[in-house]
Design a protein around this motif. Structure first.
Motif, PDB file in Angstrom:
ATOM      1  N   GLY A  12       0.825  -1.226   0.000  1.00  0.00           N
ATOM      2  CA  GLY A  12       0.000   0.000   0.000  1.00  0.00           C
ATOM      3  C   GLY A  12       0.845   1.256   0.000  1.00  0.00           C
ATOM      4  O   GLY A  12       0.419   2.306   0.487  1.00  0.00           O
ATOM      5  N   GLY A  15      -0.411   4.708  -1.421  1.00  0.00           N
ATOM      6  CA  GLY A  15      -1.546   5.393  -0.795  1.00  0.00           C
ATOM      7  C   GLY A  15      -1.091   6.543   0.100  1.00  0.00           C
ATOM      8  O   GLY A  15       0.101   6.822   0.238  1.00  0.00           O
ATOM      9  N   GLY A  16      -2.075   7.189   0.716  1.00  0.00           N
ATOM     10  CA  GLY A  16      -1.796   8.362   1.546  1.00  0.00           C
ATOM     11  C   GLY A  16      -0.853   8.063   2.698  1.00  0.00           C
ATOM     12  O   GLY A  16       0.189   8.709   2.862  1.00  0.00           O
ATOM     13  N   GLY A  18       0.808   5.142   3.149  1.00  0.00           N
ATOM     14  CA  GLY A  18       1.958   4.374   2.665  1.00  0.00           C
ATOM     15  C   GLY A  18       3.082   5.261   2.182  1.00  0.00           C
ATOM     16  O   GLY A  18       4.247   5.048   2.534  1.00  0.00           O
ATOM     17  N   GLY A  36       2.556  -1.997  -4.663  1.00  0.00           N
ATOM     18  CA  GLY A  36       1.289  -1.336  -4.984  1.00  0.00           C
ATOM     19  C   GLY A  36       0.862  -1.755  -6.376  1.00  0.00           C
ATOM     20  O   GLY A  36       1.520  -2.581  -7.011  1.00  0.00           O
ATOM     21  N   VAL A  60      -2.679  -7.457  -4.068  1.00  0.00           N
ATOM     22  CA  VAL A  60      -2.548  -8.376  -2.927  1.00  0.00           C
ATOM     23  C   VAL A  60      -3.720  -9.344  -2.799  1.00  0.00           C
ATOM     24  O   VAL A  60      -3.676 -10.272  -1.998  1.00  0.00           O
ATOM     25  N   ALA A  85      -1.527  -2.094   3.003  1.00  0.00           N
ATOM     26  CA  ALA A  85      -2.552  -1.950   1.951  1.00  0.00           C
ATOM     27  C   ALA A  85      -3.931  -2.185   2.561  1.00  0.00           C
ATOM     28  O   ALA A  85      -4.117  -3.101   3.375  1.00  0.00           O
ATOM     29  N   GLY A  86      -4.873  -1.373   2.187  1.00  0.00           N
ATOM     30  CA  GLY A  86      -6.224  -1.536   2.730  1.00  0.00           C
ATOM     31  C   GLY A  86      -7.224  -0.708   1.961  1.00  0.00           C
ATOM     32  O   GLY A  86      -6.863   0.225   1.245  1.00  0.00           O
ATOM     33  N   VAL A 134      -1.091  -2.768   9.929  1.00  0.00           N
ATOM     34  CA  VAL A 134      -1.785  -1.486  10.112  1.00  0.00           C
ATOM     35  C   VAL A 134      -3.288  -1.758  10.191  1.00  0.00           C
ATOM     36  O   VAL A 134      -3.928  -2.113   9.190  1.00  0.00           O
ATOM     37  N   GLY A 135      -3.824  -1.635  11.385  1.00  0.00           N
ATOM     38  CA  GLY A 135      -5.249  -1.849  11.618  1.00  0.00           C
ATOM     39  C   GLY A 135      -5.982  -0.525  11.638  1.00  0.00           C
ATOM     40  O   GLY A 135      -5.736   0.344  10.790  1.00  0.00           O
ATOM     41  N   PRO A 179      -4.445   3.291  13.820  1.00  0.00           N
ATOM     42  CA  PRO A 179      -4.660   4.736  13.673  1.00  0.00           C
ATOM     43  C   PRO A 179      -6.145   5.089  13.774  1.00  0.00           C
ATOM     44  O   PRO A 179      -7.000   4.248  13.488  1.00  0.00           O
ATOM     45  N   ARG A 180      -6.418   6.344  14.172  1.00  0.00           N
ATOM     46  CA  ARG A 180      -7.791   6.853  14.018  1.00  0.00           C
ATOM     47  C   ARG A 180      -7.876   7.412  12.601  1.00  0.00           C
ATOM     48  O   ARG A 180      -7.021   7.101  11.768  1.00  0.00           O
ATOM     49  N   THR A 184      -6.662  10.839   4.020  1.00  0.00           N
ATOM     50  CA  THR A 184      -6.165  10.141   2.819  1.00  0.00           C
ATOM     51  C   THR A 184      -7.347   9.849   1.891  1.00  0.00           C
ATOM     52  O   THR A 184      -8.507   9.919   2.314  1.00  0.00           O
ATOM     53  N   PRO A 185      -7.053   9.450   0.670  1.00  0.00           N
ATOM     54  CA  PRO A 185      -8.134   9.144  -0.289  1.00  0.00           C
ATOM     55  C   PRO A 185      -9.006   7.958   0.137  1.00  0.00           C
ATOM     56  O   PRO A 185     -10.057   7.731  -0.472  1.00  0.00           O
ATOM     57  N   ASN A 187     -10.813   7.765   2.606  1.00  0.00           N
ATOM     58  CA  ASN A 187     -12.080   8.304   3.100  1.00  0.00           C
ATOM     59  C   ASN A 187     -12.811   9.071   2.002  1.00  0.00           C
ATOM     60  O   ASN A 187     -12.276  10.020   1.437  1.00  0.00           O
TER      61      ASN A 187
HETATM   62  N1  LIG Z   1      -7.442   6.740   6.098  1.00  0.00           N
HETATM   63  C1  LIG Z   1      -7.937   6.420   7.291  1.00  0.00           C
HETATM   64  O1  LIG Z   1      -8.812   7.117   7.840  1.00  0.00           O
HETATM   65  C2  LIG Z   1      -7.413   5.216   8.015  1.00  0.00           C
HETATM   66  C3  LIG Z   1      -7.672   5.106   9.400  1.00  0.00           C
HETATM   67  C4  LIG Z   1      -7.202   3.986  10.084  1.00  0.00           C
HETATM   68  C5  LIG Z   1      -6.494   3.014   9.406  1.00  0.00           C
HETATM   69  N2  LIG Z   1      -6.255   3.153   8.065  1.00  0.00           N
HETATM   70  C6  LIG Z   1      -5.527   2.069   7.384  1.00  0.00           C
HETATM   71  O2  LIG Z   1      -4.318   2.586   6.861  1.00  0.00           O
HETATM   72  C7  LIG Z   1      -3.910   1.784   5.735  1.00  0.00           C
HETATM   73  C8  LIG Z   1      -3.520   2.690   4.581  1.00  0.00           C
HETATM   74  O3  LIG Z   1      -4.689   3.357   4.117  1.00  0.00           O
HETATM   75  P1  LIG Z   1      -4.682   4.828   3.495  1.00  0.00           P
HETATM   76  O4  LIG Z   1      -5.503   5.674   4.367  1.00  0.00           O
HETATM   77  O5  LIG Z   1      -3.307   5.252   3.154  1.00  0.00           O
HETATM   78  O6  LIG Z   1      -5.532   4.541   2.175  1.00  0.00           O
HETATM   79  P2  LIG Z   1      -5.258   4.909   0.644  1.00  0.00           P
HETATM   80  O7  LIG Z   1      -4.662   6.252   0.523  1.00  0.00           O
HETATM   81  O8  LIG Z   1      -6.538   4.624  -0.059  1.00  0.00           O
HETATM   82  O9  LIG Z   1      -4.163   3.817   0.220  1.00  0.00           O
HETATM   83  C9  LIG Z   1      -4.457   2.454   0.201  1.00  0.00           C
HETATM   84  C10 LIG Z   1      -3.282   1.700  -0.375  1.00  0.00           C
HETATM   85  O10 LIG Z   1      -3.621   0.294  -0.424  1.00  0.00           O
HETATM   86  C11 LIG Z   1      -3.383  -0.165  -1.735  1.00  0.00           C
HETATM   87  N3  LIG Z   1      -4.294  -1.241  -2.139  1.00  0.00           N
HETATM   88  C12 LIG Z   1      -5.654  -1.295  -2.027  1.00  0.00           C
HETATM   89  N4  LIG Z   1      -6.125  -2.422  -2.563  1.00  0.00           N
HETATM   90  C13 LIG Z   1      -5.048  -3.091  -3.025  1.00  0.00           C
HETATM   91  C14 LIG Z   1      -4.885  -4.337  -3.696  1.00  0.00           C
HETATM   92  N5  LIG Z   1      -5.935  -5.125  -4.011  1.00  0.00           N
HETATM   93  N6  LIG Z   1      -3.632  -4.742  -4.016  1.00  0.00           N
HETATM   94  C15 LIG Z   1      -2.568  -3.962  -3.726  1.00  0.00           C
HETATM   95  N7  LIG Z   1      -2.650  -2.778  -3.100  1.00  0.00           N
HETATM   96  C16 LIG Z   1      -3.878  -2.345  -2.761  1.00  0.00           C
HETATM   97  C17 LIG Z   1      -3.602   1.044  -2.630  1.00  0.00           C
HETATM   98  O11 LIG Z   1      -2.949   0.804  -3.854  1.00  0.00           O
HETATM   99  P3  LIG Z   1      -3.484   1.454  -5.230  1.00  0.00           P
HETATM  100  O12 LIG Z   1      -2.767   2.769  -5.339  1.00  0.00           O
HETATM  101  O13 LIG Z   1      -3.038   0.479  -6.246  1.00  0.00           O
HETATM  102  O14 LIG Z   1      -4.981   1.577  -5.107  1.00  0.00           O
HETATM  103  C18 LIG Z   1      -2.934   2.122  -1.797  1.00  0.00           C
HETATM  104  O15 LIG Z   1      -1.538   2.079  -1.969  1.00  0.00           O
HETATM  105  C19 LIG Z   1      -5.091   0.852   5.420  1.00  0.00           C
HETATM  106  O16 LIG Z   1      -4.836  -0.431   5.935  1.00  0.00           O
HETATM  107  C20 LIG Z   1      -6.248   1.510   6.172  1.00  0.00           C
HETATM  108  O17 LIG Z   1      -7.260   0.590   6.516  1.00  0.00           O
HETATM  109  C21 LIG Z   1      -6.684   4.225   7.357  1.00  0.00           C
END
Ligand SMILES: NC(=O)c1ccc[n+]([C@@H]2O[C@H](COP(=O)([O-])OP(=O)(O)OC[C@H]3O[C@@H](n4cnc5c(N)ncnc54)[C@H](OP(=O)(O)O)[C@@H]3O)[C@@H](O)[C@H]2O)c1
Length: 266
Positions: A12, A15-16, A18, A36, A60, A85-86, A134-135, A179-180, A184-185, A187
């Motif tokens: 991941g 992502g934001g 990552g 990614g 993944v 990744a999530g 990362v939960g 994290p809370r 990032t994208p 949301n």
């Molecule tokens: N944002 C929040 O509010 C928040 C809060 C708590 C925890 N988190 C956790 O933090 C982690 C990172 O999330 P983020 O906020 O940075 O989200 P994000 O900006 O949407 O980034 C998500 C990342 O996961 C990758 N990904 C998604 N599906 C995938 C797949 N099938 N195979 C490979 N890569 C994949 C995306 O790759 P692509 O570029 O290829 O799509 C991207 O690099 C996640 O586990 C999320 O649950 C987020």
């Protein structure tokens, strides 16, 4: 945990969180293998991480994606795996379609479990190793409007804790980060509107990345990022009825914002 010269696989990374985490880990002296699906984004990030970094394009949720990552990780000689990744999915559970829920489970829970299992023999052969998952706050405070997402993150928390206990007589550390909300994208505009309505704080990816790196450097194993979220995680463990009551008060707002989310959209 020693990050200087650590060799880290980060999923991941495009992502934001990552991207910010990749930069923070590189600043701490680590070499990064970033994973990614977006090749141009991977190349652009890799170019900023220094000569020792590498990248692997992989989905993944697909067997060939897991195989590509495992092969690249061994070639890169990793000693630290970060499952980051999530995907998210906001909406009322009975309005979400099953493919969306399946994709959530595949990405947020099955993929980290599979990557960890495939790389465990390799990590066991390294002199020092760690697995970081990362939960989310929602893994400890499961929330209305995020039923399937909360289930995947609660699963990831259980996986992290049980694996840590199973590996207690090994040199492999298992770290769970919750994290809370983060800006990032992940949301959607509806989630951001709900967060504003509920006055839910949202952290910058850079702040969360710094908190994760500090946790690793201090050998932390469980980190809830943010207060009062840390308190609610504890409260949900000892008195879930109080949290039921608190979330019930927010239900009208959650339903209002969920109704603006297109059905089935992740
Ligand atoms: N944002 C929040 O509010 C928040 C809060 C708590 C925890 N988190 C956790 O933090 C982690 C990172 O999330 P983020 O906020 O940075 O989200 P994000 O900006 O949407 O980034 C998500 C990342 O996961 C990758 N990904 C998604 N599906 C995938 C797949 N099938 N195979 C490979 N890569 C994949 C995306 O790759 P692509 O570029 O290829 O799509 C991207 O690099 C996640 O586990 C999320 O649950 C987020």
């Amino acid at each position: 945990m020693q990050l200087t010269n650590a060799r880290i696989l980060l999923t991941g990374a495009t992502g934001g969180l990552g991207e910010a985490l990749a930069r923070e880990l590189a600043r701490a002296g680590a070499q990064l293998l970033i994973a990614g699906r977006d090749v141009p984004k991977l190349a652009a990030l890799s170019a900023t991480l220094g000569a020792g970094s590498a990248s692997v394009r992989a989905d993944v949720t697909r067997p060939e994606g897991i195989a590509a990552i495992v092969g690249a990780a061994q070639e890169f000689n990793i000693n630290l795996l970060i499952n980051n990744a999530g995907i998210g999915a906001f909406g009322l559970y009975d309005e979400q379609n099953w493919p969306t829920i399946e994709q959530l489970i595949a990405t947020n829970l099955a993929a980290p479990m599979q990557l960890t299992q495939a790389l465990l023999p390799w990590l066991k052969s390294r002199p020092a190793a760690a697995i970081v998952n990362v939960g989310s706050t929602f893994g400890s405070v499961p929330f209305a409007g995020f039923v399937a997402y909360s289930a995947t993150k609660a699963g990831l928390r259980g996986f992290s804790q049980s694996l840590r206990r199973e590996l207690a007589d090994s040199h492999i550390a298992v770290v769970h980060i919750a994290p809370r909300a983060i800006d990032t994208p992940l949301n959607t505009p509806e989630v951001n509107a709900l967060n504003r309505d509920l006055k839910t704080a949202s952290d910058s990816p850079a702040d969360v990345a710094r908190a994760i790196v500090t946790t690793l450097q201090k050998n932390g194993k469980e980190r809830h990022i943010g207060f009062p979220e840390r308190f609610f995680a504890w409260l949900n463990g000892v008195a879930p009825g109080l949290v039921d009551h608190g979330v019930a008060g927010k239900l009208p707002a959650i339903k209002r914002h969920a109704s603006t989310t297109q059905k089935g959209r992740p």
